[in-house]
Write an enzyme that holds these catalytic residues in place. Structure first.
Site, PDB file in Angstrom:
ATOM      1  N   GLU A   1      34.528  35.404  41.434  1.00 33.83           N
ATOM      2  CA  GLU A   1      34.903  35.959  42.753  1.00 33.83           C
ATOM      3  C   GLU A   1      35.609  34.901  43.604  1.00 33.83           C
ATOM      4  O   GLU A   1      36.569  35.197  44.309  1.00 33.83           O
ATOM      5  CB  GLU A   1      33.674  36.498  43.493  1.00 33.83           C
ATOM      6  CG  GLU A   1      32.941  37.649  42.779  1.00 33.83           C
ATOM      7  CD  GLU A   1      33.831  38.847  42.507  1.00 33.83           C
ATOM      8  OE1 GLU A   1      34.722  39.131  43.326  1.00 33.83           O
ATOM      9  OE2 GLU A   1      33.651  39.473  41.447  1.00 33.83           O
TER      10      GLU A   1
ATOM     11  N   ASP B   1      38.872  34.712  35.771  1.00 31.55           N
ATOM     12  CA  ASP B   1      37.994  34.268  34.677  1.00 31.55           C
ATOM     13  C   ASP B   1      38.308  32.819  34.303  1.00 31.55           C
ATOM     14  O   ASP B   1      37.398  31.998  34.130  1.00 31.55           O
ATOM     15  CB  ASP B   1      38.198  35.143  33.421  1.00 31.55           C
ATOM     16  CG  ASP B   1      37.478  36.486  33.520  1.00 31.55           C
ATOM     17  OD1 ASP B   1      36.672  36.663  34.462  1.00 31.55           O
ATOM     18  OD2 ASP B   1      37.716  37.353  32.655  1.00 31.55           O
TER      19      ASP B   1
HETATM   20 ZN   LIG Z   1      37.418  40.185  39.366  1.00 32.19          ZN
END
Ligand SMILES: [Zn+2]
Length: 414
Positions: A276, A357
């Protein structure tokens, strides 16, 4: 049926058919596939079959939903429903703005009436059957009433303002209307975390402890100013777990579902949170906002063209060319653009997910934990592990989990 109406109706029907076909192909594709190699040993046969059964049930549900809404929309169009509602709104004898608002209130009420049985069945039949549902009738109907009240209040304010610009704004009305619309959207996004979201869920600052300390240590390391980490009682409605980033400026916050915290270890949760933070660091939220603002500019420009076309509002069955006729026509004409836009924005969004990621893996050094968390989330949520490439292109805002896990593994090797 005149040719203009026929063209609008055909485009709508084609898009519905295309979406239905893609859903159908997606189901067939997934039912033939086996457990992906990355999930070997994590999903047993029974759980995998359950995820396929869930996909079959939810695809069937959405095919029925699409069939009914498409038939209703086309029938309404053909029978002159829009004109009929407009005549009722006009019969009150109010000015142009209250008349248009009454018209949209009527249309919205009909739409909600059609949607209600579907959303009820989605929660209390489909999600219930597969063990996801935690909503009570009180929560469900409470959400509905709150949603309606907010829709009428915020929607009425926004629409009333936009209509006024179109009515009194002169030649560049559409530009002014778009600016006002954008300002309103930004204001609502800014205030939503403190004004709107608490109407539906309880948010509590993450209590002191191992998780909070780990998150604070991580945030300090990557120089991320935590405005607030909150837990949300997602378990009030569903057993599904999630985390998200919301708002901007002083009210921005990172939200972890209580269900997420229950199901994952501290290093996994830090990895999810780092993902996030990655969205924030890579300015994804700003980029997506810019795309939404640009596409609404297109919508308002279309509107300004339609406001000069008497033929279109007659074709849709309106007694005269007025604001509500133009807005309705614009929403029908916008359908093909919206299909195109969903291809583009979901592609952008998927690339953002890979970037977030990668950021999380690099900044935590815990690609393995993120991978493990993603796998567990998709197993618990009965996600389709083998989506059809066209379904992904059309609808997936996140890459299929297998692709994310592979990308993380490649980062670990490289
Ligand atoms: Zn995401």
């Amino acid at each position: 049926m005149n040719s203009l109406l026929l063209a609008i109706a055909s485009a709508y029907l084609l898009i519905s058919l295309l979406r239905g076909l893609v859903d159908f192909a997606n189901l067939r594709y997934a039912l033939k596939a086996g457990v992906p190699e990355e999930f070997a040993g994590l999903v047993d046969g029974e759980k995998f079959q359950k995820s396929q059964a869930y996909l079959a049930a939810s695809t069937r549900f959405s095919l029925w939903h699409r069939l009914v809404t498409t038939a209703a929309a086309l029938g309404f169009l053909q029978l002159g429903g829009f004109g009929a509602i407009d005549r009722i709104a006009l019969s009150f004898g109010y000015g142009p703005i209250p008349t248009a608002l009454l018209y949209f209130l009527g249309l919205g009420a009909l739409d909600q009436l059609l949607e209600l049985p579907f959303s009820w069945a989605h929660t209390f039949v489909l999600e219930q059957k597969f063990g996801f549902n935690r909503s009570t009738y009180a929560t469900f109907f409470g959400d509905l009433l709150k949603g309606w009240a907010l829709g009428i209040l915020l929607g009425g304010l926004l629409l009333g303002g936009v209509l006024a610009f179109f009515l009194y704004g002169g030649a560049n009305a559409w530009l002014w209307a778009w600016l006002a619309f954008t300002a309103f959207q930004l204001l609502v996004t800014f205030l939503a975390p403190v004004l709107l979201l608490p109407l539906f869920n309880r948010f509590e600052p993450l209590p002191a402890g191992e998780l909070r300390s780990a998150i604070e240590a991580y945030a300090a390391k990557v120089d991320f100013r935590l405005q607030g980490i909150f837990t949300m009682d997602g378990s009030k409605r569903s057993s599904r777990a999630n985390a998200f980033f919301t708002g901007f400026g002083r009210f921005r916050r990172i939200v972890l579902f209580d269900t997420l915290i229950q199901q994952h270890s501290v290093p996994e949760l830090v990895a999810v949170l780092a993902h996030e933070v990655g969205h924030f660091k890579k300015k994804h939220i700003l980029k997506m906002m810019a795309i939404a603002i640009a596409s609404s500019l297109l919508m308002f420009w279309l509107l300004s063209l339609i406001l000069q076309s008497e033929a279109l509002s007659r074709a849709l069955g309106f007694p005269t060319l007025n604001l509500e006729a133009a807005f309705t026509a614009a929403s029908w004409l916008y359908a093909p653009f919206s299909l195109l836009a969903s291809f583009l924005t979901s592609a952008v969004s998927r690339s953002h997910e890979f970037e977030a990621d990668a950021y999380a893996a690099a900044s935590t050094g815990a690609a393995g934990e993120l991978s493990a968390a993603l796998k567990r989330l998709s197993i618990e949520n009965l996600s389709n592990l083998n989506p059809h490439p066209w379904k992904v292109r059309l609808d997936y805002s996140h890459p299929p989990v297998v692709q994310r896990v592979r990308a993380l593994a490649a980062l670990g090797r490289g």
